[in-house]
Design an enzyme around this catalytic site. Structure first.
Site, mmCIF file in Angstrom:
data_model
loop_
_atom_site.group_PDB
_atom_site.id
_atom_site.type_symbol
_atom_site.label_atom_id
_atom_site.label_comp_id
_atom_site.label_asym_id
_atom_site.label_seq_id
_atom_site.Cartn_x
_atom_site.Cartn_y
_atom_site.Cartn_z
ATOM 1 N N PRO A 2 0.864 -1.162 0.061
ATOM 2 C CA PRO A 2 -0.049 -0.008 0.004
ATOM 3 C C PRO A 2 0.932 1.314 0.021
ATOM 4 O O PRO A 2 1.963 1.413 0.848
ATOM 5 C CB PRO A 2 -0.862 -0.076 1.372
ATOM 6 C CG PRO A 2 -0.049 -1.033 2.206
ATOM 7 C CD PRO A 2 0.507 -1.901 1.277
ATOM 8 N N GLU A 3 0.786 2.393 -0.796
ATOM 9 C CA GLU A 3 1.243 3.315 -0.941
ATOM 10 C C GLU A 3 0.037 4.499 -0.219
ATOM 11 O O GLU A 3 -1.152 4.092 0.143
ATOM 12 C CB GLU A 3 1.578 3.900 -2.239
ATOM 13 C CG GLU A 3 2.718 2.895 -2.798
ATOM 14 C CD GLU A 3 4.064 3.702 -3.332
ATOM 15 O OE1 GLU A 3 4.045 4.921 -2.958
ATOM 16 O OE2 GLU A 3 5.020 2.988 -3.649
ATOM 17 N N HIS A 101 -2.349 -15.422 8.148
ATOM 18 C CA HIS A 101 -1.258 -14.405 8.869
ATOM 19 C C HIS A 101 -2.069 -13.346 9.569
ATOM 20 O O HIS A 101 -1.469 -12.298 9.984
ATOM 21 C CB HIS A 101 -0.638 -13.764 7.645
ATOM 22 C CG HIS A 101 0.094 -14.621 6.644
ATOM 23 N ND1 HIS A 101 1.172 -15.528 7.144
ATOM 24 C CD2 HIS A 101 -0.264 -15.132 5.510
ATOM 25 C CE1 HIS A 101 1.513 -16.300 6.075
ATOM 26 N NE2 HIS A 101 0.684 -16.073 5.359
ATOM 27 N N ARG A 121 4.306 -10.505 5.685
ATOM 28 C CA ARG A 121 5.670 -10.242 5.849
ATOM 29 C C ARG A 121 6.080 -9.559 7.194
ATOM 30 O O ARG A 121 7.221 -9.168 7.428
ATOM 31 C CB ARG A 121 6.297 -9.561 4.681
ATOM 32 C CG ARG A 121 6.017 -10.226 3.214
ATOM 33 C CD ARG A 121 6.609 -9.483 2.279
ATOM 34 N NE ARG A 121 5.985 -10.265 1.061
ATOM 35 C CZ ARG A 121 5.954 -9.418 -0.392
ATOM 36 N NH1 ARG A 121 6.766 -8.466 -0.474
ATOM 37 N NH2 ARG A 121 5.554 -10.171 -1.358
#
Length: 297
Positions: A2-3, A101, A121
């Site tokens: 995401p930006e 996750h 991550r």
DNA sequence: CAGTGGCCCTGTCTGC
DNA sequence: TGCAGACAGGGCCACT
């Protein structure tokens, strides 16, 4: 990945689905997700239990929701989050099976949908922090060094342009410097540089004022366009539709286009290793001026 | 003090 | 088939 535009979509989702609700329980399923919490996961959960979440805020890629925590004194506290590369905030029915996750789960006193922090991550994180007054507003303590982003109405264009050209660094490093300008990641940096016909390793102190102004305008334009696309794709319970928000289907001019023709001149876009990541640029449109004749820009 | 570069993570993909 | 290595990358932090 995401930006800023994607993060703002998440902020809007939080405002719609989570603000105003009271936390019943905060479960930490992976300690790394709260690694920035000074007193650890137990403290994180304790501070959230019973807290009512306020208006969703954002600065750069950080998100926060003020909480009514008396322990933090006059200014109160906030639940702060950063999505990192792969973080998602999902609003889910409690009966929905846990995601692979899933790192943190917030249950609410109304028994309604949960807020889930899912992060493959684990570069993202959540924390509960005190709020501090900075420049006429209140920011979570660890965000006081983060500059405004170019979509912020109070972003100071003139001050940014002066600071940018005064720096002794290279232009892409400056775009990614969160203390100078926030919310510009690797992708939008490459896109803004392509639009400005600037090489990523161009020294900032060789930028003319017009080229610096153009770079800021282009960064703002890229992000505004992305925000418009992201905003229209959001209408579900998924606070973050990361990875499925049209992020990669969106038209990018440089990023990820190695070997494909530049949309301006047809020259194949080049990818070069840069700071343990990649820079994509057109070797013809985006040239470095020769050293010591940089004035000709 | 400002600038630089290493590192944290894990799933996916490529090449030998 | 299996394994090693490259890659994705924001931000912290030690170092110069």
């Amino acid at each position: 990945m995401p930006e800023l535009p994607e993060v703002d979509v998440v902020r809007r989702g939080l405002a719609r689905w989570v603000s105003g609700r009271t936390v019943a329980e905060a479960q930490v399923l992976h300690p790394r997700a709260v690694r920035r919490q000074p007193a650890g996961a137990v403290d994180f959960s304790a501070r959230l239990a019973g807290a009512t979440l306020g208006e969703a805020r954002r600065r750069g890629k950080y998100l926060w929701l003020p909480i009514d925590d008396g322990d933090f004194g006059d200014h109160g506290g906030a639940l702060l989050g950063h999505l990192g590369m792969s973080g998602q905030l999902l609003v889910q029915d409690p009966a929905t099976p846990d995601e692979t996750h899933l790192r943190v789960r917030l249950r609410f006193t109304d028994g309604g949908r949960e807020l889930r922090f899912v992060d493959q991550r684990t570069f993202g994180h959540l924390a509960v922090e005190p709020l501090e007054p900075v420049g006429g507003e209140e920011l979570p303590a660890s965000l006081t060094h983060i500059a405004r982003d170019p979509l912020d109405p109070r972003f100071d264009d003139a001050a940014f342009l002066v600071a940018l050209r005064a720096k002794r660094t290279t232009v892409k490093r400056a775009l990614l410097d969160q203390s100078l300008i926030s919310g510009v990641g690797n992708i939008y940096a490459d896109e803004a540089l392509w639009r400005s016909k600037l090489h990523y390793d161009r020294p900032t102190d060789t930028l003319t004022r017009p080229s610096a102004e153009g770079l800021l305008a282009n960064a703002r334009a890229v992000m505004t366009a992305a925000l418009a696309v992201g905003g229209t794709s959001f209408d579900s319970l998924y606070v973050n539709v990361n990875g499925e928000s049209g992020y990669f289907s969106r038209s990018l001019d440089a990023y990820g286009r190695e070997g494909q023709p530049c949309y301006r001149c047809g020259t194949p876009i080049r990818r070069e290793a840069w700071m343990n990541r990649s820079s994509y640029f057109c070797p013809r449109c985006q040239r470095l001026p020769r050293p010591r004749t940089a004035r000709q820009g």
